[in-house]
Design an enzyme around this catalytic site. Structure first.
Site, PDB file in Angstrom:
ATOM      1  N   SER A  73       3.070   0.464   3.306  1.00  0.00           N
ATOM      2  CA  SER A  73       2.441  -0.218   4.437  1.00  0.00           C
ATOM      3  C   SER A  73       1.177  -0.920   3.973  1.00  0.00           C
ATOM      4  O   SER A  73       0.388  -0.359   3.201  1.00  0.00           O
ATOM      5  CB  SER A  73       2.102   0.785   5.542  1.00  0.00           C
ATOM      6  OG  SER A  73       1.559   0.139   6.670  1.00  0.00           O
ATOM      7  N   GLY A  74       0.963  -2.146   4.459  1.00  0.00           N
ATOM      8  CA  GLY A  74      -0.141  -2.971   3.992  1.00  0.00           C
ATOM      9  C   GLY A  74      -1.524  -2.449   4.313  1.00  0.00           C
ATOM     10  O   GLY A  74      -2.445  -2.548   3.501  1.00  0.00           O
ATOM     11  N   GLY A 116       4.983   0.914   7.783  1.00  0.00           N
ATOM     12  CA  GLY A 116       5.603   2.031   7.091  1.00  0.00           C
ATOM     13  C   GLY A 116       6.541   2.823   7.983  1.00  0.00           C
ATOM     14  O   GLY A 116       7.586   3.309   7.530  1.00  0.00           O
ATOM     15  N   CYS A 118      -1.696   8.844  13.653  1.00  0.00           N
ATOM     16  CA  CYS A 118      -0.610   8.642  14.610  1.00  0.00           C
ATOM     17  C   CYS A 118      -0.539   9.761  15.640  1.00  0.00           C
ATOM     18  O   CYS A 118       0.193   9.658  16.618  1.00  0.00           O
ATOM     19  CB  CYS A 118       0.725   8.536  13.878  1.00  0.00           C
ATOM     20  SG  CYS A 118       0.802   7.122  12.751  1.00  0.00           S
ATOM     21  N   GLN A 122       0.962   6.679   1.891  1.00  0.00           N
ATOM     22  CA  GLN A 122      -0.363   7.171   1.506  1.00  0.00           C
ATOM     23  C   GLN A 122      -0.617   7.056   0.015  1.00  0.00           C
ATOM     24  O   GLN A 122      -1.763   6.960  -0.422  1.00  0.00           O
ATOM     25  CB  GLN A 122      -0.540   8.624   1.953  1.00  0.00           C
ATOM     26  CG  GLN A 122      -0.791   8.793   3.434  1.00  0.00           C
ATOM     27  CD  GLN A 122      -2.124   8.215   3.872  1.00  0.00           C
ATOM     28  OE1 GLN A 122      -3.084   8.161   3.102  1.00  0.00           O
ATOM     29  NE2 GLN A 122      -2.195   7.763   5.114  1.00  0.00           N
TER      30      GLN A 122
END
Length: 407
Positions: free
Chosen positions: A203-204, A75, A329, A183
């Protein structure tokens, strides 16, 4: 330390387990269908066919066209590409970009980078629940505005933004609109036609797929600069041998999440609401962060007054619960969450935050088990807190005032 078999994983916003159905589709790519999709011989062509089939599957799940789907590594890469690519391609029109103060750092740091390159960034403030209004966006758009980027759902406090309405404003003003939906994917319906977005990042590993794979949806007709040179992959816009196993896993995970969202999200939301009510009833001086109703089904974010969030997390970990204080992150940062500061919390309250993110494999029983654990931990930490001692002695007052949380 709790036995690993009895641990309760409640940090699904950071990453999710790979579903067995997803893994089963990925395994043959490593062992049988292992060819390079850029090769012209049979193994390569078989891999190419699998790649394009996955692109169709992803497109169908999002109501997009296959030609509008580009595979990336994550992402954050998708966010970088959308923002930098739009900035570079449209700099002759202007160098003004609009975003919000609560975006993921993949967006905020990219915008900060562009500021150093001479671009002007408008960081829209949010209200106490973390909402950005379409009216704010419209008022901020100028003749030299080339891009608006607003996330679909906040990764820390779970607030859902009015993406379709903001997209409509941007479309009327002829300004590109990108949304970071990392998200949101798997938790709420994402139909790119209904939303009207120009670009969207996914994002996976946030929807029970593998890490190391994401997508950027780029609506037909939208032109941005290439992300990476060096090969003809992704129609020449993003060079590099494709992560075929990850791409296939992503496609399967997205299909499953789309098919289950109407059944799973209400169930998870019910558990979320019960957890919020129990915590509010049993633990004093806490504040629910994020919109009370317009929030992700599995998101619970509380601030606990008089204690540090890091101590809370460590003791929860010792008791067998995996949670976080915000974005994965920035878990190594000692600074308070920029999201909590943006919604108006003072530093000392923002430091005492806890994010619980409930997933499809969590049961109500194991989720609710965190309440007595938190009661014990919070009481213990406050006993050691000089701030709480001053409050008990009447030297200070409590900050938290929340009708839902403290009556």
């Amino acid at each position: 330390m709790a036995d690993q078999s009895t641990r309760v994983y409640l940090d699904n916003a950071a990453t999710t387990i790979v579903r067995k159905e997803v893994l089963q589709e990925m395994i043959p790519i490593f062992t049988e269908n292992f060819g390079n999709a850029s090769s012209i011989y049979q193994e390569g062509q078989k891999a190419k066919a699998t790649l394009e089939e996955a692109r169709v599957r992803v497109a169908n799940a999002l109501h997009a066209e296959p030609s509008e789907i580009y595979f990336t590594s994550c992402g954050s890469e998708s966010d970088n590409w959308a923002i930098k690519g739009a900035a570079d391609r449209h700099k002759n029109k202007g160098k003004h970009i609009i975003t919000s103060a609560i975006e993921h750092h993949a967006v905020l740091h990219t915008c900060a980078y562009l500021e150093k390159q001479g671009y002007e960034i408008t960081y829209l403030p949010v209200d106490e629940n973390g909402l950005v209004s379409p009216e704010q966006v419209e008022a901020a758009i100028r003749p030299d505005t080339i891009l608006v980027t607003i996330m679909a759902a906040n990764n820390e406090i779970g607030t859902l933004e009015p993406i379709a309405e903001i997209a409509r404003v941007c479309r009327e003003k002829k300004v590109l609109f990108h949304t970071d939906a990392v998200q949101a994917a798997g938790s709420i319906p994402l139909d790119v036609k209904e939303l009207g977005v120009d670009m969207m990042s996914l994002s996976g590993h946030k929807l029970y797929g593998p890490k190391g794979v994401g997508i950027l949806f780029i609506r037909k007709g939208v032109v941005i600069a290439n992300f990476m040179e060096g090969g003809a992959q992704e129609r020449g816009k993003r060079a590099g041998t494709e992560n075929l196993a990850g791409i296939v896993g992503f496609a399967k995970a997205l299909e499953l999440s789309v098919s289950e969202v109407e059944s799973q999200s209400p169930r998870i939301a019910e558990i979320r609401d019960r957890l919020i009510e129990e915590m509010a009833a049993k633990i004093p001086h806490i504040r629910l962060n994020g919109h009370p109703s317009k929030r992700l089904p599995g998101n619970v974010n509380f601030s606990f007054e008089f204690i540090e969030g890091e101590s809370l997390l460590l003791l929860l970990d010792h008791m067998g619960f995996s949670c976080s204080s915000g974005s994965a992150c920035t878990s190594g940062s000692l600074d308070p969450s920029h999201v909590l500061l943006a919604i108006g919390l003072p530093h000392e309250i923002a430091h005492g935050s806890l994010r619980i993110s409930i997933g499809k494999f969590n049961t109500e029983e194991e989720v609710m088990a965190i309440v007595p654990a938190l009661e014990t931990i919070v009481a213990r930490l406050r006993e050691m807190s000089p701030l709480y001692e001053d409050f008990v002695k009447g030297k200070t007052t409590a900050y938290t005032v929340c009708e839902k949380c403290n009556k």
